[in-house]
Design a protein around this motif. Structure first.
Motif, short mmCIF file in Angstrom:
data_model
loop_
_atom_site.label_atom_id
_atom_site.label_comp_id
_atom_site.label_asym_id
_atom_site.label_seq_id
_atom_site.Cartn_x
_atom_site.Cartn_y
_atom_site.Cartn_z
N ALA A 288 34.90 27.54 -13.89
CA ALA A 288 35.13 28.86 -14.49
C ALA A 288 36.55 29.39 -14.26
CB ALA A 288 34.11 29.86 -13.92
N PHE A 289 37.40 28.61 -13.61
CA PHE A 289 38.75 29.08 -13.33
C PHE A 289 39.51 29.42 -14.61
CE2 PHE A 289 38.69 27.07 -9.00
CZ PHE A 289 39.01 28.23 -8.32
N ILE B 291 42.70 31.12 -11.02
CA ILE B 291 42.02 32.16 -10.25
C ILE B 291 40.73 32.55 -10.96
CG2 ILE B 291 43.18 34.13 -11.39
CD1 ILE B 291 43.44 35.22 -8.38
N HIS B 292 39.78 33.02 -10.19
CA HIS B 292 38.48 33.40 -10.75
C HIS B 292 37.96 34.60 -9.98
CE1 HIS B 292 34.42 33.09 -12.35
NE2 HIS B 292 33.95 33.07 -11.13
N ARG B 293 37.42 35.54 -10.72
CA ARG B 293 36.76 36.69 -10.11
C ARG B 293 35.27 36.43 -10.15
NH1 ARG B 293 36.79 40.68 -6.41
NH2 ARG B 293 35.04 42.08 -6.87
N ASP B 294 34.64 36.28 -8.97
CA ASP B 294 33.22 35.95 -8.89
C ASP B 294 32.43 37.20 -8.51
OD1 ASP B 294 30.66 34.91 -7.38
OD2 ASP B 294 31.40 33.21 -8.56
N TRP C 212 37.57 37.22 -5.01
CA TRP C 212 38.55 36.47 -5.78
C TRP C 212 38.62 35.05 -5.20
CZ3 TRP C 212 40.79 38.01 -10.17
CH2 TRP C 212 40.88 39.38 -10.44
N VAL C 213 38.73 34.06 -6.08
CA VAL C 213 38.89 32.66 -5.63
C VAL C 213 40.17 32.12 -6.24
CG1 VAL C 213 37.85 30.38 -5.48
CG2 VAL C 213 36.37 32.41 -5.61
N LEU C 214 41.10 31.72 -5.39
CA LEU C 214 42.38 31.16 -5.81
C LEU C 214 42.41 29.68 -5.49
CD1 LEU C 214 45.48 31.52 -6.61
CD2 LEU C 214 45.87 31.86 -4.14
N ALA C 215 42.77 28.84 -6.46
CA ALA C 215 42.91 27.39 -6.24
C ALA C 215 44.39 27.03 -6.23
CB ALA C 215 42.18 26.61 -7.33
N GLN C 216 44.80 26.27 -5.20
CA GLN C 216 46.16 25.77 -5.13
C GLN C 216 46.11 24.26 -4.91
OE1 GLN C 216 48.33 27.67 -6.50
NE2 GLN C 216 49.77 28.00 -4.84
N LYS D 33 26.04 33.86 0.66
CA LYS D 33 25.71 33.33 -0.67
C LYS D 33 26.50 32.09 -1.09
CE LYS D 33 24.07 37.67 -2.69
NZ LYS D 33 24.17 38.58 -3.85
N LEU D 34 27.62 31.82 -0.42
CA LEU D 34 28.44 30.70 -0.86
C LEU D 34 27.79 29.37 -0.52
CD1 LEU D 34 31.07 29.66 -2.12
CD2 LEU D 34 32.07 29.70 0.18
N THR D 35 27.64 28.52 -1.53
CA THR D 35 27.16 27.15 -1.35
C THR D 35 28.14 26.24 -2.09
OG1 THR D 35 25.81 27.19 -3.35
CG2 THR D 35 24.74 27.86 -1.29
N TYR D 36 28.05 24.95 -1.83
CA TYR D 36 28.96 24.05 -2.52
C TYR D 36 28.68 24.01 -4.01
CZ TYR D 36 31.94 20.29 -3.81
OH TYR D 36 32.91 19.56 -4.44
N SER D 37 27.42 24.05 -4.37
CA SER D 37 27.09 24.02 -5.79
C SER D 37 27.65 25.26 -6.49
CB SER D 37 25.57 23.93 -6.01
OG SER D 37 24.91 25.00 -5.37
N HIS D 38 27.62 26.41 -5.80
CA HIS D 38 28.21 27.63 -6.38
C HIS D 38 29.72 27.45 -6.54
CE1 HIS D 38 27.96 32.13 -6.98
NE2 HIS D 38 29.26 31.90 -6.95
N LEU D 39 30.35 26.85 -5.56
CA LEU D 39 31.78 26.63 -5.64
C LEU D 39 32.13 25.66 -6.75
CD1 LEU D 39 34.30 27.64 -4.31
CD2 LEU D 39 34.18 25.76 -2.68
N GLU D 40 31.28 24.67 -6.97
CA GLU D 40 31.49 23.76 -8.10
C GLU D 40 31.45 24.53 -9.43
OE1 GLU D 40 28.83 20.40 -8.11
OE2 GLU D 40 30.55 19.15 -7.62
N ASN D 41 30.53 25.47 -9.52
CA ASN D 41 30.45 26.29 -10.74
C ASN D 41 31.72 27.12 -10.92
OD1 ASN D 41 27.87 25.34 -11.33
ND2 ASN D 41 26.86 27.00 -10.20
#
Length: 457
Positions: free
Chosen positions: A341-342, A292-295, A301-305, A329-337
């Motif tokens: 950071a998880f 999980i990551h707090r952006d 909050w971003v949760l990965a499963q 604001k969400l872009t794929y490059s931001h999501l890669e970052n």
């Protein structure tokens, strides 16, 4: 909405039922195949793509032979996708995913959104096998593929490899996908077109009488219902008598978490659809360790499963009244970052059971992406049939996704005491959130969407 500026190849690494109909073609019964396959996903996607009709069937045979050799000798690992051209196409389709989301979000401000970008791309790429001139160019460029940088043969080779990767017998992703072509019984199709879609995209066609619209609807709907285990019913609701060609592409996904979490508590809790509407839904409660990551930039909050079968889902929960900020604001490059950071941390997670779907007329969605000729009288589908001018008169896309406690591991272990739950950060997916599912091996996007109401089918 999402920032959908074009993603450059150096900073991006990418991530289901389409019905398409055209008037005027010729005879010839053609049974159409569909696929039920487990699935690999790191950015969810699955799809069919098509070869331009100018590519001869002999090339289709060569591509299939080459791709089969690659899949046999590579052990199906990440090395299959080190080809820079295929990597770039995965970036292109990821870009398309954001484009499609933006268009659908503009059309629907209050409902759920679910689209399978790879499926849309492969269906239209496959259709491009039968197109020529500007019609073909417009389709492929509308899918964000740069024809000056990537040879057309390579485009179809990469799509073919994606299909093979997603249909491997050892993959365990619970995904059902198929692409079906229905042709008016009076239409005669070009043999090389039929050979290419079969060899490259495992697709065939069925003869149908579109003049009897009720019978045609029943035939198409029964076909789709059977192949999706009735997860998709009554897909086609309206048909015109002048329809001569219909393409149906469908995707249904019910994945299992790789690291199953115990459904320690299933509780009925409030879900805030909007400022004025709260509905009661079953929520899976679990105290455990999650990626999980707090952006702060996204206020989310971003949760990965991770799914069995090499797929990953990202659930992105914005703070109350911050959905607009997330979409902007969400872009794929931001999501890669974010992926880099998880943290693995203990949280008290509340997540709704949900089964959502998206059904769309693609004509109005794709026209803003530059794909227009195929729907007009200027369409050149002479690679499909040489008998009469054709155009794509109807296109429908459907995707189905299920998440519930069956994706978890039920257990008889004692529930943690309330005191234990209260010690940890609570993350409650009790308001609208985004989801993105990708295939981990190919990096193609399987799904992108928004959950506004978990009970809305």
């Amino acid at each position: 909405m999402f920032n959908n500026s074009r993603l450059s190849s150096h900073n991006v690494s990418p991530w289901s039922l389409g019905v398409i109909m055209c008037p005027d073609l010729g005879p010839g019964p053609l049974p159409l195949s569909s696929r039920t396959m487990p699935f690999s996903v790191s950015w969810g996607v699955l799809l069919l793509a098509g070869l331009c009709c100018l590519v001869p069937s002999s090339l289709a045979e060569d591509l299939q032979e080459d791709a089969a050799q690659k899949m046999d000798t590579s052990h199906h690992d990440q090395g299959d996708w080190e080809d820079p051209a295929c990597q770039k196409i995965s970036y292109n389709i990821t870009d398309l995913a954001f484009d499609l989301y933006k268009e659908l979000a503009d059309l629907s401000q209050t409902g759920n959104i679910l689209v399978a970008p790879t499926s849309v791309a492969t269906a239209f790429a496959m259709l491009s096998l039968g197109t020529k001139a500007d019609t073909r160019t417009e389709i492929l460029e509308g899918l964000n593929v740069n024809l000056t940088e990537t040879p057309e043969a390579k485009i179809h080779e990469c799509f073919q490899q994606v299909l093979q990767a997603l249909s491997r017998p050892d993959t365990q992703l619970q995904l059902t996908t198929g692409s079906s072509l229905f042709v008016n019984k009076s239409v005669k199709l070009v043999d090389t077109f039929l050979e290419d879609i079969k060899k490259l995209y495992h697709s065939e066609a069925s003869s149908i009488n579109f003049r009897d619209t009720e019978e045609a609807k029943e035939q198409i709907n029964n076909y789709v219902e059977k192949r999706t285990g009735r997860k998709v019913v009554d897909l086609v609701k309206h048909l015109k008598k002048d329809t001569s060609l219909a393409l149906v592409d469908y995707v249904s996904f019910h994945g299992k978490w790789k690291d199953k979490f115990k459904a320690e508590r299933i509780m009925v809790e409030g879900f805030h659809v909007d400022d004025k509407t709260i509905i009661r839904v079953p929520m899976i409660n679990h105290l455990g360790r999650f990626d999980i990551h707090r952006d702060k930039e996204l206020s989310s909050w971003v949760l990965a499963q991770h799914y069995v079968g090499n797929a990953t889902a990202f659930f992105i929960l914005p703070d109350p009244k911050k959905m607009w900020q997330l979409e902007e604001k969400l872009t794929y490059s931001h999501l890669e970052n974010i992926q880099r950071a998880f943290d693995i941390r203990s949280i008290n997670l509340h997540f709704p059971k949900l089964s959502i779907s998206g059904t769309y007329e693609l004509k109005r969605v794709l026209r803003n992406l530059g794909i227009t000729k195929i729907f007009s009288n200027e369409a050149d589908l002479s690679g499909v049939s040489q008998e009469a001018p054709l155009k794509l008169s109807k296109a429908v896309h459907v995707a189905v996704l299920t998440v519930d406690e069956k994706g978890t591991e039920a257990t008889g272990a004692p529930h943690p005491e309330e005191k234990a739950w209260s010690k940890h950060q609570t993350v409650m997916f009790n308001r609208p959130f985004l989801l993105i599912i990708k295939d981990d091996i190919t990096n193609f996007p399987l799904f992108i969407g928004k959950v506004v109401n978990p009970t809305q089918k």
